[in-house]
Design an enzyme around this catalytic site. Sequence first.
Site, PDB file in Angstrom:
ATOM      1  N   ALA A  14       0.842  -1.207   0.000  1.00  0.00           N
ATOM      2  CA  ALA A  14       0.000   0.000   0.000  1.00  0.00           C
ATOM      3  C   ALA A  14       0.878   1.259   0.000  1.00  0.00           C
ATOM      4  CB  ALA A  14      -0.901  -0.001   1.227  1.00  0.00           C
ATOM      5  N   GLY A  69       0.262   1.270  -3.295  1.00  0.00           N
ATOM      6  CA  GLY A  69       0.163   0.599  -4.590  1.00  0.00           C
ATOM      7  C   GLY A  69       0.953   1.176  -5.735  1.00  0.00           C
ATOM      8  N   CYS A  93      13.170   2.772   1.594  1.00  0.00           N
ATOM      9  CA  CYS A  93      13.451   4.186   1.329  1.00  0.00           C
ATOM     10  C   CYS A  93      14.262   4.730   2.503  1.00  0.00           C
ATOM     11  CB  CYS A  93      12.176   4.975   1.099  1.00  0.00           C
ATOM     12  SG  CYS A  93      11.033   4.927   2.466  1.00  0.00           S
TER      13      CYS A  93
HETATM   14  C1  LIG Z   1       7.257   1.446   2.203  1.00  0.00           C
HETATM   15  S1  LIG Z   1       5.595   1.148   2.437  1.00  0.00           S
HETATM   16  C2  LIG Z   1       5.128   0.340   0.964  1.00  0.00           C
HETATM   17  C3  LIG Z   1       4.948   1.259  -0.213  1.00  0.00           C
HETATM   18  C4  LIG Z   1       4.425   0.500  -1.391  1.00  0.00           C
HETATM   19  N1  LIG Z   1       5.291  -0.583  -1.758  1.00  0.00           N
HETATM   20  C5  LIG Z   1       4.206   1.371  -2.593  1.00  0.00           C
HETATM   21  O1  LIG Z   1       4.996   1.354  -3.509  1.00  0.00           O
HETATM   22  O2  LIG Z   1       3.219   2.103  -2.632  1.00  0.00           O
HETATM   23  C6  LIG Z   1       5.620  -0.184   3.582  1.00  0.00           C
HETATM   24  C7  LIG Z   1       4.298  -0.832   3.815  1.00  0.00           C
HETATM   25  O3  LIG Z   1       4.510  -1.945   4.672  1.00  0.00           O
HETATM   26  C8  LIG Z   1       3.320  -2.166   5.386  1.00  0.00           C
HETATM   27  N2  LIG Z   1       3.661  -3.083   6.483  1.00  0.00           N
HETATM   28  C9  LIG Z   1       4.165  -2.801   7.691  1.00  0.00           C
HETATM   29  N3  LIG Z   1       4.370  -3.938   8.375  1.00  0.00           N
HETATM   30  C10 LIG Z   1       4.002  -4.959   7.581  1.00  0.00           C
HETATM   31  C11 LIG Z   1       3.988  -6.359   7.716  1.00  0.00           C
HETATM   32  N4  LIG Z   1       4.388  -6.958   8.834  1.00  0.00           N
HETATM   33  N5  LIG Z   1       3.520  -7.107   6.697  1.00  0.00           N
HETATM   34  C12 LIG Z   1       3.103  -6.522   5.545  1.00  0.00           C
HETATM   35  N6  LIG Z   1       3.090  -5.194   5.378  1.00  0.00           N
HETATM   36  C13 LIG Z   1       3.536  -4.421   6.366  1.00  0.00           C
HETATM   37  C14 LIG Z   1       2.883  -0.801   5.786  1.00  0.00           C
HETATM   38  O4  LIG Z   1       1.509  -0.770   6.089  1.00  0.00           O
HETATM   39  C15 LIG Z   1       3.260   0.007   4.532  1.00  0.00           C
HETATM   40  O5  LIG Z   1       2.154   0.179   3.717  1.00  0.00           O
END
Ligand SMILES: C[S@@+](CC[C@H](N)C(=O)[O-])C[C@H]1O[C@@H](n2cnc3c(N)ncnc32)[C@H](O)[C@@H]1O
Length: 667
Positions: free
Chosen positions: A397, A399, A520
């Site tokens: 998310a 996305g 990041c």
């Molecule tokens: C860096 S962001 C992702 C951004 C996304 N890849 C994008 O391009 O839009 C990291 C995401 O990891 C999720 N997250 C945190 N802990 C997690 C877990 N244990 N399992 C899966 N997702 C997790 C968070 O809710 C967050 O949305």
Amino acid sequence: MGRRAKNKQAPPEPLDKKEYSSPKKLGKRKADNADLDDKPRPAKKSKDSASAKSKSKPKPKTSKTGARVKFTEDGASSDGWEDVQDEGVIGDLDSLVGGDSDDDMLRGPAQEFDFGSDAEEDEPAPAPLLRGRKSKQSGAPPNAVPTGADDSSESESDEEDERITMANMAARSRALDEQAAADAELDLADVQGAAAGEDEDDDVDMEGDEDANGDIDAEPFRLPTAAEREEEKISMPDVHLVQRRMRECVRILGKFKRLAEPGRSRSEYLDQLVLDICSYYGYNEFLAEKLFHLFPVPEAIEFFEANEVPRPVTIRTNTLRTRRRDLAQALVNRGVNLEPIGKWTNVGLQVFESSVPIGATPEYLAGHYMLQAASSFLPVIALAPQPNERVLDMASAPGGKTTHIAAMLQNTGVVFANDANKARTKSLTANVHRLGCKNVVVCSYDGREFPKVMGGFDRVLLDAPCSGTGVISKDASVKINKSERDFTLLSHLQKQLILCAIDSVSPESKTGGFIVYSTCSVTIDENEAVVDYALRKRPNVKLVATGLEFGREGFTSFRGKTFSPSLSLTRRFYPHVHNMDGFYVAKFKVEKRAKTKKADEEEAVTVEIVAEDGTVENKVQEDVGFDSDEDRPYLQEAKRRQMKAKGLRPPPRTKAPAASATVKASA
Ligand SMILES: C[S@@+](CC[C@H](N)C(=O)[O-])C[C@H]1O[C@@H](n2cnc3c(N)ncnc32)[C@H](O)[C@@H]1O
């Protein structure tokens, strides 16, 4: 960056580390930029990112490499754009809102602390109105489309004046490349000269002993005494004093034996410099020190400076809906000033100026593009998904990268877009719909539950939750809200997630068998240390080249820690070097595992699952493979729907698929 223009997104070549090894470069840059010199500048401690941004001074365009391919309203546009296939490489989104989306504070159910993110776009989309917004890094002038008024080179000016047509585009493009190559050579000569200690006097006394007002110092510089330091802690430090002290410390540390005060140690100068960085840029001491040690001293200042400046606004063409060339033309017609980001992406556009809100144009609403930081393109380019593959985006998310993957798959295969934070999957689903991705399934599990939930993927992207130290220009709160404990917890979570990501990939995949790990963040704990851990825990994986054309090599050792030499295959991206958010990308290939009981025992991962009510449960992660039989009905059903959509009669159902409570089709 020496004489090179900084107004283009990301240089094609990585800058040599040597560039930062001499205070000479800093001196020249600082003299040019007047960043740390005589312009009064308030202490940044209490500033939020917005105010930091508003204070940033755009750098005048000096450039050759900055000469742009210009889209004219009558349709004359770059051939250079057409000869690349948009469907090949795509990127993902990002917000222009500079860290004010909830992406920056990722509070998934599995964590009790804030995660930084790459500040990706959420729904509703930000609607930034860009008018002459130029970062100092990107350095483009308010008049973003070159007019020929640039007096840096007469011939260049003439060239700029010349109308760009389909006929002259290729030649122009070649000329620009040649010019860029010549500039790069000059830079290299600069760097080599600096490294060899040429012009030593010039170099060391880059700003002489001038004080903040440009006067020659009457008094030589000396470090404050302990009492003076204490006093400064109570009273607001004088910004000129701090600026001068930083400059002097950098200078002295560069020629320590010759310039240091007798009896003073190197560490005293380093400590003072870190303290001054804290007060000048507004970091907590822990983080300032952590980031400071990543670079040679003068380069560290460059990094902190770059974090004060917004990165260029970039968008990714959604090739499921349009072509970059058509999108560019449509936006130009609306008064948007843009150009391709760089050769490394054939779907990215850098927006220099816009008379309309770039997050609310009809093209945006119709899903023709994603607002997305250039750095966010990188993990997906490295992942390189192939049509018809099964891909898992483990932390997806809102996305940006999922929709990029979906487009690279050309809406074939399937992308499982997972995120532990259910609330965030709303924006993910909205983006998936807006961009017309029909091959995406949105789900919400803790990533550490994979591959139990589902495995056997051809490729997995783990864009991990992280501290966000690469996106400080978007979210200045990172400067003060990250503690040692956060980094410990984060890297622990990242290590758990990366093992689950690896175990979710099928080593038997005919076309894939790859994992990309990205963050990041620029810290070692969240990057090399995690990747090295994965290599040790999973002997069946190895690092492979990311396929990215630029970026610095990952560390193979750092302050006494040694990592696998293959870590040099990973890539680091920095705001001050590549003019993009700080980012890290590693790519693994999964091989078949040699199954032994001992290996199984050693590899059993204990997963700490934190429930939404905060209770913690330790589970041994089972290695559950992808069960093709179980998935067959779902695949059959999808095929039936596809046939119906094409007006064909589908075969009768053999077995109805059971609906899953937590997995929902997004399209
Ligand atoms: C860096 S962001 C992702 C951004 C996304 N890849 C994008 O391009 O839009 C990291 C995401 O990891 C999720 N997250 C945190 N802990 C997690 C877990 N244990 N399992 C899966 N997702 C997790 C968070 O809710 C967050 O949305």
